[in-house]
Structures are given as C-alpha cells and as structure tokens.
Design an enzyme around this catalytic site. Structure first.
Site, PDB file in Angstrom:
ATOM      1  N   PRO A   1       0.821  -1.210   0.000  1.00  0.00           N
ATOM      2  CA  PRO A   1       0.000   0.000   0.000  1.00  0.00           C
ATOM      3  C   PRO A   1       0.857   1.264   0.000  1.00  0.00           C
ATOM      4  O   PRO A   1       2.039   1.201   0.354  1.00  0.00           O
ATOM      5  CB  PRO A   1      -0.786  -0.093   1.314  1.00  0.00           C
ATOM      6  CG  PRO A   1      -0.446  -1.374   1.940  1.00  0.00           C
ATOM      7  CD  PRO A   1       0.716  -1.976   1.238  1.00  0.00           C
TER       8      PRO A   1
ATOM      9  N   GLY B   1       6.826   2.599   2.562  1.00  0.00           N
ATOM     10  CA  GLY B   1       8.283   2.678   2.525  1.00  0.00           C
ATOM     11  C   GLY B   1       8.925   1.949   1.366  1.00  0.00           C
ATOM     12  O   GLY B   1      10.080   1.540   1.462  1.00  0.00           O
TER      13      GLY B   1
ATOM     14  N   THR C   1       9.740   3.192  -1.650  1.00  0.00           N
ATOM     15  CA  THR C   1      10.798   4.035  -2.186  1.00  0.00           C
ATOM     16  C   THR C   1      11.993   4.046  -1.233  1.00  0.00           C
ATOM     17  O   THR C   1      13.150   3.952  -1.654  1.00  0.00           O
ATOM     18  CB  THR C   1      10.276   5.470  -2.388  1.00  0.00           C
ATOM     19  OG1 THR C   1       9.054   5.400  -3.096  1.00  0.00           O
ATOM     20  CG2 THR C   1      11.263   6.309  -3.144  1.00  0.00           C
TER      21      THR C   1
ATOM     22  N   HIS D   1     -25.454  12.276  20.183  1.00  0.00           N
ATOM     23  CA  HIS D   1     -25.026  11.349  19.139  1.00  0.00           C
ATOM     24  C   HIS D   1     -23.751  10.607  19.570  1.00  0.00           C
ATOM     25  O   HIS D   1     -23.684   9.373  19.518  1.00  0.00           O
ATOM     26  CB  HIS D   1     -24.795  12.147  17.853  1.00  0.00           C
ATOM     27  CG  HIS D   1     -24.373  11.323  16.692  1.00  0.00           C
ATOM     28  ND1 HIS D   1     -25.148  11.162  15.570  1.00  0.00           N
ATOM     29  CD2 HIS D   1     -23.250  10.604  16.461  1.00  0.00           C
ATOM     30  CE1 HIS D   1     -24.522  10.382  14.712  1.00  0.00           C
ATOM     31  NE2 HIS D   1     -23.364  10.037  15.221  1.00  0.00           N
ATOM     32  N   GLU D   2     -22.773  11.365  20.040  1.00  0.00           N
ATOM     33  CA  GLU D   2     -21.492  10.748  20.429  1.00  0.00           C
ATOM     34  C   GLU D   2     -21.666   9.823  21.626  1.00  0.00           C
ATOM     35  O   GLU D   2     -21.117   8.719  21.669  1.00  0.00           O
ATOM     36  CB  GLU D   2     -20.452  11.812  20.760  1.00  0.00           C
ATOM     37  CG  GLU D   2     -20.119  12.769  19.639  1.00  0.00           C
ATOM     38  CD  GLU D   2     -19.803  12.070  18.354  1.00  0.00           C
ATOM     39  OE1 GLU D   2     -19.420  10.888  18.378  1.00  0.00           O
ATOM     40  OE2 GLU D   2     -19.966  12.688  17.294  1.00  0.00           O
TER      41      GLU D   2
ATOM     42  N   HIS E   1     -23.055   6.534  20.632  1.00  0.00           N
ATOM     43  CA  HIS E   1     -22.038   5.578  20.175  1.00  0.00           C
ATOM     44  C   HIS E   1     -21.331   4.950  21.366  1.00  0.00           C
ATOM     45  O   HIS E   1     -21.178   3.732  21.466  1.00  0.00           O
ATOM     46  CB  HIS E   1     -20.937   6.299  19.380  1.00  0.00           C
ATOM     47  CG  HIS E   1     -21.297   6.635  17.972  1.00  0.00           C
ATOM     48  ND1 HIS E   1     -21.735   5.707  17.084  1.00  0.00           N
ATOM     49  CD2 HIS E   1     -21.240   7.804  17.289  1.00  0.00           C
ATOM     50  CE1 HIS E   1     -21.944   6.304  15.916  1.00  0.00           C
ATOM     51  NE2 HIS E   1     -21.652   7.571  16.014  1.00  0.00           N
TER      52      HIS E   1
END
Ligand SMILES: Nc1ncnc2c1ncn2[C@@H]1O[C@H](COP(=O)(O)OP(=O)(O)OP(=O)(O)O)[C@@H](O)[C@H]1O
Ligand SMILES: [Zn+2]
Length: 701
Positions: free
Chosen positions: A226, A230, A232, A447-448, A451
């Site tokens: 992906p 690293g 390169t 909302h939070e 969760h």
C-alpha cells in the site's frame, strides 16, 4: 467524511493514482511554452533588424536634383553605392531626417552636379571587405541572438518536464543520486522485505560469487504494498547498502502523448544505466506502463504497449553480471501484465505491507530519534492506537507532535502532543472558530454518547477512550475514540455485530432524544453498510448464503470496493439481507439506549459542559448512574475504590490504554465521527451549512 488512514487526502502525495494524466498535460504546457518563446524571439528579431536598418526614407534622383536646385540640401554622402542626403531643414528637433536616393547616376556626373553648390560631399571608396562584414553582422547577429534564446528556453522546458523538445530523451539523469544516504537502518520493521533485499545487495556486491556456481542473478524485484509503507525508502536503502548510484523514475513519466516517445525513453534510461553500472534503477508506479495489455484494466493503448514492449526487451537484453538491478514499486499488482512477472524479469516479489504493532513501534522510534521527547512519552501506546497506519502516517505524526510542542513553547515532545497529533492525522486539527449553536451541541453530544454507551454496553466492543464535541478541520463535529486492547488480526462475528450496533448508536440516540434525525450520521451509515456487506458477501456470515463467496476485493492494498460476482437476482437478495442486518442492529442500538436512558442523559449533559471527556470519566458517570448516585460537579468526589472493586478487569484494560483512543474496523483504525451539516462530500448538498452559520436546519427538539 471518511477518515480511514488508507484514504488519506491526496494532498499528502500528489499524483498517486493518476499516472498518465500528467504526461499529456505537461506536453500541452510545453508546446504552449515553445510557441510563446518562438513569438518572443520573432518580436526580438524584428526589433533587432529594425534597429540595424536605416531609418531614412527613399527619394528619386530627380527629386534629389530638385532639392539641390532649391538649395535644400546640406550634406551628401556616397557610401558603398548608396547616396544619403541630409536636408538643410530638419522636420523636427528630435528627428534627424535623411533620404536615400534610388537609381544613382554615376559618381562623376554627381560630383559635377554638386560643384559650386556649397553642398558638403563625402565620398567613400567602395570597400568590399567592410561591406561584407557589415552585411554579415546585420544578418548574423540577430540569428545568433535568436539561436541562443531558443536554446536557453528549450533547456528550461526540458528541465521542467517532458516537452516536445525532450522527445526521445530520457530524463533519468535528472533523478540520479550518487549516494542515497539511506541504509536498512533507516527502514524500520519490514523485516522480511529487508531480508529478501539483503540478498540482492549481496548480488550487487559480488556478482562473481553467484555466477561462479552458475546461478543466474535476478534482474529485477517488484516491491508491492500500500502507499506510504516505505517502498521508495527500501529501494534507496538497497542502493545505499550496495553503495551504488540510484536512478529513479516514475512510471507515469514514461507515458507520453506521442507514440514511441515512452519507448525511446526506456531505451535511453537503460543506456544511461548500463554506462553507470553497477547501479539501481527504480521505477515507481510501474503499473502506469506495466498495465496488462488485456483491456479489462484499461490497457491496450498503443503508446503504453510500445513502452511496455521496450521495457520487456531491455530487461531481456542486459547482462546481469554488470551489476544492473531494476527495482519497481506498485500498489496495484493485479493490473500488471503477466509478461513483466515472468522469470528473468521482475521475478521477485517483495511484499511491503502495513506494519503491525511491533513494526509501528519501530517506525515511531526511528522517526522519534531526532526529536526531543520527555519522560511521559510511551510510543507503544501510540502504536496501539494507530492500527492500520503506514510509515508515512507515523512519520507525519511525530512531526506534527514536535510542531505542537514548539507551538506550546515546550522544549520536548510529550505524550499529550503525540496523542493530539494522532488525532490531527486522523481527523484534522481542532477547529476553534467553528462554534456550534447550543442545539447543535446537544445533538452532537447525544449522538457521540449514543455511540459510546452502546459500545460500553456490549461486551464484544472495544473500550471507549475519549468522547469529544470539539469540531475538527476535516469535517467531524465530534467523535468517540476507542482503542483495541491488543492488536487484532481477526474479528469474530460477534465483534462485527457489536461494531454495527456501535456505528448506529449515534443515529439511534438522535432518534430517541430528539425524535428526528440529522445528516450527521452519514459516515456511520456508510461504514456500517460496508461492514454488513462484507459480512454477507465475503466473510460467509450470511444466513441465506452461508459459505458462498459472493464478492472479491479488487485490490488488497488500496481500500478499493469489493466486486460482486453473482447474478442480478442474488445481488437483490444480498441487498435485502444487508438491509435486514442493519435494521436489526439499529433496533438493538435503540433498545440498549432506551434501557439506559438516564445514563445517556447524564453523560451527554456532562459532555455538553466539558466538550471532551475521557473514557475513565465516562465509566465513572455510567457506574454512578447505574447505582442511583447523584453526579457531583467534580467527578473525583465519586468513590474511586468502589469502581475498582467492582470492575477489576475493566480497570486493567483502562490503565493500559488510558491515554490512547481510536476505534478499529476490520482493517484499519478510525474513529467514529460525525459531520453534521458540514460541507462534507458524504452529505447531501442542500443541507450544507456554511462555516460560520451555526444554524441547524432540521433538528428541533
Ligand atoms: N518502514 C519505514 N521506516 C521508516 N520510515 C518509513 C517507513 N515506511 C515509510 N516511512 C516514512 O514514510 C515516507 C514515505 O515512504 P515512501 O515514499 O518510501 O513510501 P512508498 O511506499 O514508496 O509510497 P508510494 O507508494 O507513495 O511511493 C518515508 O520517507 C519515511 O519517512
Ligand atoms: Zn456517529
């Protein structure tokens, strides 16, 4: 918004997934530049010749005689057969007019005619040499100027990119690095990759050792993984370890507008590389040229095909004993032409995958080496919170943390800076100027907490670590962070089901409390649908289809979509089952929240006043409510040991992951976050609020 790490905004790395786009564009630009410079040169040329040319106008010989008769002439010059007449009266003070006389009579007649008139007469003997030189100068000088100007402009154009002037010329030279200064020490983790490449380094060091036995040296190796892992860096490290020059080129740079250009670039590149052997040639994004000629992947373009053929021919052609090695990188190995992968070409495949927990710790260590850290720093905790992150993300986090420390006037980076930078990389910076209206704060808080509470109530969900309603620059108005207790490579069906209920908990809270829903759950719905779909089509968790595989992941390294491989009728049934699974999860979320409505209200109220609460505070309030205790102003007033005695095991996990927050989905770390009425792409346009408008469109209590 989607905040998963592998969906980083492209700003980080331009041109990642659009190889080829760049080529024609660059070309158009350079043609334009060429035309402009041609125009400039022509203007300059005409200017120069104009300067050199005589300004005087022409008159006939008769007119000249008439002027002589009228005593209007002051001076006459005869030079190289041209008669120049200066009149007595000038047209203006600034303009010294003179006339050229055409159809000159012979010199003797002229001399006679001027005798006694008092006109000054200069006569220069014709000088063949002088005449030649002056003509040469008047012609050559502008040409030379023009030539140099064009040369200069062409060079500049070639430097900047392709350009039609660069036809057939490889730009490989531009990227050559005599010494990369990178060794395997700079690459953290990726042990298997390094091991395979270590052999390659040995080939480069002493090719004789291998050829003596009769072993064929590898010509190339393909680094697959992906973005940002690293690849390169590894290629450079190979060059650094072997102490050889490093040529690097991106596959997209070969793809040009004109047929045959790419091929000649490949030829030039190899010529240059052979001259510099031993050396490493690194072709990034090789999928841009190496795309399968099979039309399924958009192959079958003439120019690319020729380029690919040339590459194949060159790879067959060179002699490995000279120490030339081709490394290439791609994150789309499935589109590569099989011919590239045959023995004698890129026959080695080196997987450079996302780092695991240990790898992440090591990468963090490598990048933290040059940064001042204080004693609070615990890189392991950061690594645990960043499952799914790649090397470039982690490097980025360390740097963000250092910048934060400087901004806060400290001389060393603390754990807090690192935690903050994890959030910055995940969800963007805190957006202080986005002020939510009181009603919006209520909605976002509920909302939070929805969760968080749903997650806390399910035993297969991950511990909640932080809840916040401070908006972030990347669009989130609030989020819950959870952290796995340990790195997970597998998810059980129960965990996935709990995850679905957790995703939908925010929306459920909105419906229960406000009796209406907002646009804020768009991202939750998207994620939940993705998980539910994968459960049914890929993980064999469908009630109806059982173990039947119904979809395949297009690309294992990019978070591409899964492609269904079933008939239309089955697809309809799949949709139906996904819908049912989501519906069931939503009902479950509502049930849990209704049962714990008091806790929901109390925690949301606390969050509204504090904006951010930790997982510990969250659990304290939750437990107090369960026991029917009053919630004091200061949570420290709540009996502490009580909590400990009751939930020893909970406490243990909390201590371990006290400072870190993030949730995981099956593959990557993320956070559950909301984009309520923000300009986020996932939200329908008609409800986009502008940045300063605190108005909520459709969510009154
Ligand atoms: N294993 C690692 N160890 C140390 N640093 C790393 C590692 N992986 C990535 N990095 C950091 O991330 C940066 C980007 O990595 P690199 O460009 O090599 O990724 P890549 O896989 O080649 O990505 P791309 O597909 O975009 O070419 C590196 O410069 C380095 O700072
Ligand atoms: Zn949400």
């Amino acid at each position: 918004m989607n905040n998963h790490m592998d969906n980083r905004p492209d700003g980080n790395r331009p041109n990642r997934n659009n190889p080829g786009n760049q080529g024609p564009n660059k070309n158009r630009q350079s043609i334009l530049a060429f035309l402009i410079c041609l125009l400039i040169s022509l203007v300059c040329l005409s200017f120069v010749t104009d300067m050199m040319s005589d300004k005087s106008s022409e008159i006939t010989y008769d007119k000249f005689i008439e002027m002589v008769d009228k005593d209007q002439v002051k001076e006459v010059t005869l030079q190289s057969g041209v008669l120049t007449v200066v009149p007595k009266i000038q047209k203006s003070y600034y303009q010294n007019a003179s006339y050229k006389v055409n159809q000159m009579e012979d010199v003797d007649a002229l001399t006679k005619r001027l005798e006694g008139t008092g006109i000054v007469f200069h006569y220069e003997q014709p000088d063949a040499m002088g005449e030649f030189v002056s003509t040469m100068i008047s012609v050559l000088l502008p040409t030379v100027v023009l030539f140099f100007m064009l040369m200069f402009l062409m060079r500049r154009m070639n430097k900047g990119g392709s350009g039609i002037m660069g036809v057939g010329k490889s730009r490989a030279k531009a990227y050559i690095q005599k010494e990369t200064g990178v060794t395997f020490k700079n690459v953290a983790g990726q042990e298997e990759a390094k091991e395979s490449l270590q052999e390659v380094v040995d080939f480069l060091h002493n090719p004789g050792k291998y050829t003596a036995i009769g072993a064929k040296l590898p010509k190339g190796a393909l680094l697959v993984g992906p973005p940002g892992t690293g690849k390169t860096l590894l290629a450079k490290a190979v060059a650094g370890e072997a102490n050889v020059p490093f040529f690097s080129l991106s596959g997209s740079e070969f793809v040009e507008m004109f047929v045959g250009v790419g091929a000649s670039r490949v030829r030039d590149l190899f010529e240059e590389a052979k001259k510099n052997a031993p050396c490493i040639v690194f072709i990034d994004e090789i999928d841009a040229i190496g795309k399968s000629r099979d039309s399924r992947y958009g192959g079958g373009n003439d120019e690319r095909e020729q380029t690919l053929n040339q590459l194949l021919a060159e790879m067959d052609g060179f002699d490995t004993s000279k120490g030339l090695l081709i490394l290439a990188a791609t994150n789309r190995p499935e589109v590569l032409d099989p011919a590239l992968l045959r023995p004698g070409r890129f026959d080695r495949r080196i997987i450079v995958d996302r780092p695991d927990l240990k790898g992440r710790v090591e990468i963090l260590k490598v990048h933290a080496k040059d940064v001042m850290l204080d004693e609070t720093v615990d890189l392991e905790a950061i690594a645990l919170a960043t499952s799914g992150a790649v090397g470039s993300d982690l490097a980025n986090m360390i740097n963000e943390a250092a910048i934060l420390a400087v901004k806060n006037g400290r001389r060393a980076v603390s754990q807090k800076d690192l935690q903050e930078s994890v959030e910055v990389v995940l969800v963007g910076k805190e957006k202080k100027d986005r002020i939510l209206s009181p009603q919006e704060r209520r909605i976002v808080s509920y909302h939070e907490v929805g969760h968080a509470l749903v997650n806390a109530l399910q035993k297969d969900a991950e511990p909640v670590q932080k809840i916040t309603i401070v908006p972030r620059t990347m669009g989130a108005l609030g989020y819950v962070m959870q952290v796995p207790e340990e790195e997970k490579y597998l998810n059980t069906q129960k965990e996935l089901e709990a995850m679905l209920v957790g995703y939908l908990g925010g929306r459920a809270a909105e419906e229960i409390v406000f009796d209406t829903v907002t646009t804020g759950a768009a991202n939750d719905i998207e994620q939940a649908t993705k998980v539910a779909r994968a459960m049914i089509t890929q993980y064999g968790m469908s009630q109806k289809f059982g173990l039947m595989g119904l979809a395949t992941q297009e690309n294992q390294y990019l978070s591409g979509r899964a492609v269904l491989n079933c008939g239309d009728d089955t697809a309809t049934e799949i949709d139906h089952e996904v819908m049912q699974l989501l519906h069931y999860s939503y009902e479950e979320a509502k049930r849990l929240l209704n049962e714990h409505r008091e806790a929901l209200d109390k925690i949301a109220g606390y969050l509204i006043s504090r904006e951010t609460i930790t997982g510990k505070e969250f659990m304290k309030i939750f437990r107090a409510v369960e026991k029917g205790l009053e919630i004091p102003e200061n949570l420290d007033d709540l009996p502490d040991e009580d909590v400990k005695a009751e939930e020893k095991s909970e406490e243990k996990t909390e201590m371990k992951t006290e400072n870190i927050e993030a949730v995981r989905d099956p593959e990557v770390t993320g956070v559950q976050e909301e984009t309520l009425n923000t300009g986020d792409a996932t939200i329908s346009d008609d409800v986009v609020a502008d940045e300063t408008d605190n108005h909520v469109s459709d969510s009154e209590e």
